[in-house]
Motif scaffolding. Structure first.
Motif, PDB file in Angstrom:
ATOM      1  N   ARG C 132       0.841  -1.205   0.000  1.00 15.17           N
ATOM      2  CA  ARG C 132       0.000   0.000   0.000  1.00 15.17           C
ATOM      3  C   ARG C 132       0.875   1.254   0.000  1.00 15.17           C
ATOM      4  O   ARG C 132       0.606   2.214  -0.718  1.00 15.17           O
ATOM      5  CB  ARG C 132      -0.945  -0.010   1.210  1.00 15.17           C
ATOM      6  CG  ARG C 132      -2.163  -0.901   1.008  1.00 15.17           C
ATOM      7  CD  ARG C 132      -3.230  -0.681   2.070  1.00 15.17           C
ATOM      8  NE  ARG C 132      -2.756  -1.008   3.416  1.00 15.17           N
ATOM      9  CZ  ARG C 132      -2.796  -2.251   3.945  1.00 15.17           C
ATOM     10  NH1 ARG C 132      -3.281  -3.278   3.254  1.00 15.17           N
ATOM     11  NH2 ARG C 132      -2.341  -2.451   5.160  1.00 15.17           N
ATOM     12  N   LYS C 136       1.004   3.911  -3.103  1.00 19.19           N
ATOM     13  CA  LYS C 136       0.654   5.294  -2.770  1.00 19.19           C
ATOM     14  C   LYS C 136       1.785   6.242  -3.178  1.00 19.19           C
ATOM     15  O   LYS C 136       1.552   7.288  -3.786  1.00 19.19           O
ATOM     16  CB  LYS C 136       0.415   5.387  -1.255  1.00 19.19           C
ATOM     17  CG  LYS C 136      -0.106   6.723  -0.766  1.00 19.19           C
ATOM     18  CD  LYS C 136      -0.725   6.570   0.639  1.00 19.19           C
ATOM     19  CE  LYS C 136      -1.022   7.932   1.255  1.00 19.19           C
ATOM     20  NZ  LYS C 136       0.028   8.373   2.193  1.00 19.19           N
ATOM     21  N   ALA C 139       1.888   6.663  -6.891  1.00 15.55           N
ATOM     22  CA  ALA C 139       0.770   7.485  -7.366  1.00 15.55           C
ATOM     23  C   ALA C 139       1.039   8.958  -7.064  1.00 15.55           C
ATOM     24  O   ALA C 139       0.809   9.828  -7.912  1.00 15.55           O
ATOM     25  CB  ALA C 139      -0.531   7.031  -6.699  1.00 15.55           C
ATOM     26  N   GLU C 186      -2.305  -4.614  -5.252  1.00 14.26           N
ATOM     27  CA  GLU C 186      -2.682  -3.301  -4.739  1.00 14.26           C
ATOM     28  C   GLU C 186      -2.803  -2.284  -5.878  1.00 14.26           C
ATOM     29  O   GLU C 186      -3.738  -1.480  -5.909  1.00 14.26           O
ATOM     30  CB  GLU C 186      -1.623  -2.836  -3.733  1.00 14.26           C
ATOM     31  CG  GLU C 186      -1.862  -1.469  -3.144  1.00 14.26           C
ATOM     32  CD  GLU C 186      -3.159  -1.393  -2.333  1.00 14.26           C
ATOM     33  OE1 GLU C 186      -3.592  -2.434  -1.791  1.00 14.26           O
ATOM     34  OE2 GLU C 186      -3.740  -0.294  -2.272  1.00 14.26           O
ATOM     35  N   ARG C 189      -5.955  -2.966  -7.793  1.00 15.99           N
ATOM     36  CA  ARG C 189      -7.130  -2.542  -7.009  1.00 15.99           C
ATOM     37  C   ARG C 189      -7.276  -1.020  -7.088  1.00 15.99           C
ATOM     38  O   ARG C 189      -8.371  -0.511  -7.345  1.00 15.99           O
ATOM     39  CB  ARG C 189      -6.947  -2.978  -5.553  1.00 15.99           C
ATOM     40  CG  ARG C 189      -8.211  -2.930  -4.719  1.00 15.99           C
ATOM     41  CD  ARG C 189      -7.961  -3.508  -3.329  1.00 15.99           C
ATOM     42  NE  ARG C 189      -7.432  -4.857  -3.410  1.00 15.99           N
ATOM     43  CZ  ARG C 189      -6.286  -5.289  -2.858  1.00 15.99           C
ATOM     44  NH1 ARG C 189      -5.531  -4.440  -2.153  1.00 15.99           N
ATOM     45  NH2 ARG C 189      -5.895  -6.529  -2.997  1.00 15.99           N
ATOM     46  N   SER C 190      -6.175  -0.307  -6.892  1.00 14.30           N
ATOM     47  CA  SER C 190      -6.268   1.160  -6.846  1.00 14.30           C
ATOM     48  C   SER C 190      -6.623   1.745  -8.210  1.00 14.30           C
ATOM     49  O   SER C 190      -7.177   2.838  -8.290  1.00 14.30           O
ATOM     50  CB  SER C 190      -4.954   1.770  -6.337  1.00 14.30           C
ATOM     51  OG  SER C 190      -4.006   1.803  -7.365  1.00 14.30           O
TER      52      SER C 190
END
Lengths: 266, 266, 266, 266
Positions: C132, C136, C139, C186, C189-190
């Motif tokens: 995660r 993050k 991103a 992850e 999913r994001s």
């Protein structure tokens, strides 16, 4: 399901049985005999013929990058020629491969830095203020300011002074060159050293003045060094040094492993 | 027992803190701003500055080889840039690797052929008689005469005519160019075809006129194409074709192996 | 004033009249006939012989990268061979030049990402939590997570599944491979997509498991593709496609500029 | 008028969303985990899997060519990495460019010589008689017999003896290896020297035994050296020698031109 096709298209040129057209010009009649090799490079980068001032300036920029004696790229070309003398193009190609971020690539780093600080040339810009911001930003992100200082040419790179003179004579001593100089001053001041703008610094600034994409700026070095490496291979073919470099370096680099090395070397 | 050491020596140039000397000249002050990029190439090959006529002729010779649109070397540079856009120099290097015996290397084959037929330029030479010997010798050893004909430019390569014109204007239309033309005539006659001297034929003859070693003659093509490939990479960075070339060629080349290929294709 | 000299030293190997020593071993007798080519690559990267499990895993990792049909690197090698058939090494070199950040270089990007998230392999690590953070961070800095998804192999790259199976069989399915899978989950999913770990993702994770420097990880691809490109040049020498690729692409790319193009194409 | 189109076709492999097929095999499941890197090279050259004996022999042949310490190709790769550390692939490519006629290309020259002397392996051949013809023919055309003697490994190249031993153990000590040895004996006798078959001589003979095209034989060296050069770049990244090589060679090569050189050096 089917792949989405993209266009395959060039605007550089085409030819048929009796025509060769390059950037919209009749290549044999309008280009051959009219443009010198540097002008042809300018045409490749801009799609148009240089003005006389652009021709003088651009040729000086690329000529600067042709030759600097026994550089890593020259040694590489010579050692490659040693193994493959039938393939001059491979020796030059090998030499060019090293023109990356550390050496000639600094032109591109300079151009990028200048464009980020001043996206469009602004004659009214406060270059000292912009320079302080740039140097601060590089310091904060622990990046080295490109285009300043030189390991050999101290205090100043004599090519940079000459390029500045030619820029003044030909009308290219505008905001980008002034900004590059201001950055060199500011970086030197902040580090307590004398770090004048070097040759790649001046060339990067002149690339911005001419409006080249920063991504292509190391291309000037690649064009130029190809010319110089042919000269090194010619000398290598007449007075070879490659084989001796090989054995000499091998002896130095492996001496500590050879029988008896311990006694002699301790 | 001990290795016999050879000399490691260059005469091209050296530099220290405030000097850069290239071929005995003060590089910043005597070369930058005085020589264009082609002149610098001439200096690398001869160790001296060109005369004005040599400058015009040599620049035309190398400019000829800069650009010919979508060549194999241009496709190679573009496909390499697709995978490694951070390494412009690697894309140019890849493109140069293909300038071997088949394409630009023919300049060298022409120069060698002409030097073997006429070791020293002889204004009184019977070039027709020499041409008959050369063509006969190539036929007997089943070698192809280099520098004549062209797969696209028929009947004649427009660059060759222009180079001949420039040679006449600048005083380079001597015995080697006449011999190259005579060989093209003779080869065409013996094969019952029209096979005029092409651009690399003319350039090879002009290299002999200028006294370059035949071994270095493909170097003119290497210098020149490096300039052109930078232009192709610039266009590729703005209007890419590399990815589509890849998928398009892959589809064509593998169609016969794909499921259902047998039915559709028969 | 005098230059401060640095050491020139290798520990890889040395040889004299009757010895060749490589990584401390008697090369002819301890290495030839004992190591396969992949094992030799492992020795180059670690300085030691692989265990049987390491040999199986490392060979599978590099074999994965040898061949993927008509890739850009294969087209490049073939087009280079077209111009310089005398220089097989130049054709392979040209092909390798494109193994940069976009293609094979992603192995290195994966390895770096994994090492930054988990500097030392930790069997107790909460890989979902680390994933995660990684996703993050990527991103936030607008970077693309490397090693996931594939333009052709959808939903899943069949090489990745096989490498995971081999990793399990040979004891390499440790924290780095689990973290790489968690990051792929992850990231998918994001972004609301299915983006499983691809082959370079798996190989990057396995490089971390083996402790390789991230800077050297694209080297596995370079070693491997050199093997594959020799196969492509062999096929090109027997059934050439280079010349047809050239003319076919030239025709497509220049059609809009040719006489009459306006009428037909509008 | 219209160009005659040629076929663009590969038989090496194809892939789609869930398949990767290479030489007719399911690549992930039939090749990964089953072939080592050398076996994969054998597959590229023959289109089939090696037998166990072929696997041992071929891997030994290529491993022989991976590493020989500080070679010209290793120095080239290191000096290229100095300038472009972001481009490992460019450094390896540069190093491979030197594997031409002088070094690794001798494998190809050996294979060609052996195939010309004995087009098909003939267990009954009088290899001594063939060897006399070969050596006579090379002497008459003033060509150097390839694959014999070594500048460093005297009297004998220890890799050749080991390859002969492995050939005997695996059933590859047939007519081509015997012919290569006979040629070495004959050449030494005719020149009054001891010139045993060297490593590239043995490998060239084994290439013939395996039926490889002579044109592809230097490919074994190219595959192999790519593996070794990655090892050199890894060491260079940890313990650099490139910069010191540059300055050291520059100092030696330019000493005679520097101010005061005359006095000191005379």
């Amino acid at each position: 399901m089917a792949r989405k096709k993209k266009e395959i298209r060039t605007d550089i040129g085409w030819s048929d049985a009796d025509h060769i057209t390059v950037f919209g010009r009749d290549f044999p009649n309008e280009i051959l005999g009219h443009l010198n090799l540097g002008d042809m490079g300018f045409l490749e980068l801009t799609g148009r013929f240089p003005t006389p001032a652009e021709s003088r300036m651009f040729n000086a920029m690329v000529v600067t990058l042709v030759e600097h004696g026994i550089t890593p790229s020259a040694i590489v070309a010579r050692l490659t020629y040693l193994g493959a003398p039938e393939s001059l193009q491979g020796a030059v190609a090998a030499g060019l491969n090293g023109l990356g971020t550390v050496f000639v690539g600094s032109i591109e780093a300079v151009a990028r830095m200048l464009y980020e600080a001043m996206p469009v040339a602004d004659p009214q810009a406060d270059v000292a203020a912009l320079a302080r911001q740039v140097v601060k930003s590089f310091a904060e992100s622990k990046r080295i300011v490109p285009g300043i200082g030189h390991p050999v040419h101290k205090p100043a790179d004599p090519r940079a002074a000459r390029l500045q003179q030619l820029a003044a004579e030909n009308g290219f001593d505008g905001p980008y060159l002034r900004l590059a100089e201001a950055i060199a001053d500011e970086a030197g001041r902040s580090l307590g050293k004398v770090l004048p703008m070097n040759a790649t610094g001046a060339i990067g600034a002149l690339c911005c003045t001419m409006g080249f994409d920063w991504k292509i700026c190391r291309g000037l070095g690649v064009m130029a060094r190809a010319v110089g490496l042919v000269g090194h291979i010619l000398e290598e073919s007449r007075r070879p040094m490659g084989e001796e470099i090989w054995h000499h370096i091998d002896e130095i680099a492996t001496a500590h492993m050879r029988p008896g090395a311990g006694e002699e070397k301790q």
